[in-house]
Design an enzyme around this catalytic site. Sequence first.
Site, short mmCIF file in Angstrom:
data_model
loop_
_atom_site.label_atom_id
_atom_site.label_comp_id
_atom_site.label_asym_id
_atom_site.label_seq_id
_atom_site.Cartn_x
_atom_site.Cartn_y
_atom_site.Cartn_z
N GLN A 90 11.32 81.81 35.00
CA GLN A 90 12.32 80.81 35.41
C GLN A 90 12.20 79.62 34.47
O GLN A 90 11.67 78.57 34.83
CB GLN A 90 12.09 80.43 36.86
CG GLN A 90 12.33 81.62 37.80
CD GLN A 90 12.22 81.23 39.24
OE1 GLN A 90 12.73 80.21 39.66
NE2 GLN A 90 11.55 82.06 40.03
N LYS A 183 19.01 95.52 22.97
CA LYS A 183 19.16 95.64 24.42
C LYS A 183 20.21 94.65 24.92
O LYS A 183 20.15 93.48 24.60
CB LYS A 183 17.82 95.34 25.10
CG LYS A 183 17.86 95.44 26.61
CD LYS A 183 16.48 95.34 27.25
CE LYS A 183 16.20 93.95 27.76
NZ LYS A 183 14.94 93.85 28.50
N ARG A 185 21.74 93.28 28.46
CA ARG A 185 21.60 93.33 29.92
C ARG A 185 22.99 93.25 30.54
O ARG A 185 23.68 92.25 30.42
CB ARG A 185 20.68 92.21 30.42
CG ARG A 185 20.28 92.38 31.87
CD ARG A 185 19.12 91.49 32.27
NE ARG A 185 17.81 92.04 31.97
CZ ARG A 185 17.21 92.99 32.68
NH1 ARG A 185 17.80 93.52 33.73
NH2 ARG A 185 16.00 93.41 32.34
N GLY A 215 11.20 98.76 35.53
CA GLY A 215 10.93 99.88 34.62
C GLY A 215 12.19 100.35 33.90
O GLY A 215 12.12 101.19 33.00
N THR A 217 14.12 99.04 31.65
CA THR A 217 14.13 98.84 30.20
C THR A 217 13.34 99.95 29.50
O THR A 217 13.82 100.58 28.55
CB THR A 217 13.49 97.47 29.86
OG1 THR A 217 14.20 96.46 30.57
CG2 THR A 217 13.52 97.19 28.37
C1 R5P Z 1 12.74 90.60 29.80
O1 R5P Z 1 13.18 89.73 29.08
C2 R5P Z 1 11.31 91.04 29.77
O2 R5P Z 1 10.74 90.84 28.51
C3 R5P Z 1 11.22 92.49 30.16
O3 R5P Z 1 11.89 93.28 29.18
C4 R5P Z 1 11.84 92.72 31.49
O4 R5P Z 1 11.26 91.85 32.45
C5 R5P Z 1 11.64 94.16 31.94
O5 R5P Z 1 12.29 94.34 33.16
P1 R5P Z 1 12.57 95.76 33.76
O6 R5P Z 1 11.27 96.51 33.81
O7 R5P Z 1 13.10 95.45 35.14
O8 R5P Z 1 13.60 96.44 32.92
#
Ligand code: R5P
Length: 279
Positions: A90, A183, A185, A215, A217
């Site tokens: 945050q 990537k 989002r 997980g 990503t």
């Molecule tokens: C995002 O900017 C972080 O570096 C991680 O890539 C992210 O927190 C991974 O999140 P998740 O496992 O939900 O894809």
Amino acid sequence: MFVIGSGARHLEDEMKALGGRILDAEIKRFPDGEKYVRVLGSSEEATVVQSTFRPQDEHLVEMILLADALHERGARKLRAVVPYFAYSRQDRVTKEGEPVSVRAVMRTLAVYYDELYVFDLHNPETLKFFQGKAVNLSPAGVIADYFGEKLGEGVVLAPDKGALMRAKAVAERLGLEYSHFHKVRVSPTEVRMEPVDVDVKGKNVLIVDDIISTGGTMIRAANLLREMGAEKVFVAATHGVFAEGAIERVSKAVDELAVTNTIPTPVSKISVVPEILKL
Ligand code: R5P
């Protein structure tokens, strides 16, 4: 002398085994839920080790109470080692009326601590909010040691451009090629990945990130690598925040998942204790 908070109990045995000197502290809860701490000794300089994973707020309050107790016992210099730093994501206001939570926490800790050491902070720039010496430690060495042999002549990848420095740090220690995915989002729970500009066909690949949460990503990156003909796909992260079921989902999608022990999880196979003891 190290003082161990309840968010770092899982590191204590290894710290002792490797020669770390521990100043004992009693930590319990009053019947109404408030925390009680008592340091069982004194030291002019002390290092409080406390990882601030869930329950984050309790772990943070313990840090404040331990610092106050140490000052009462005559400590003049206090260091905080916070392997996982709560609220680190945050780091900006996205809707009017929100705080910059990481700034609020850093400023509060700076009232009690002279120095702050964290591992792989989500946004290292936010260390500037700590009014004192603040250091972002890298787990690249211990991750490289763990995966080096398994990777062989493989490739190290970051899941996005922002994490490239993490892949670079691991790859350079192993003398390997590195790159990143693109990537995008799409929503809080959905990410779109695009292929990297490196040939992974027939090669082992290690994907490195700071945090694994849902997980999503890592699973997308791993699936893409399979389509691109990668041999073995390994996944490493500093902080295994892991939402419900994430360990199982990621483990199914890859050849091996390993995170560091900044947060204790069933796959926290890589220890940051040697790095802490170097401080
Ligand atoms: C995002 O900017 C972080 O570096 C991680 O890539 C992210 O927190 C991974 O999140 P998740 O496992 O939900 O894809």
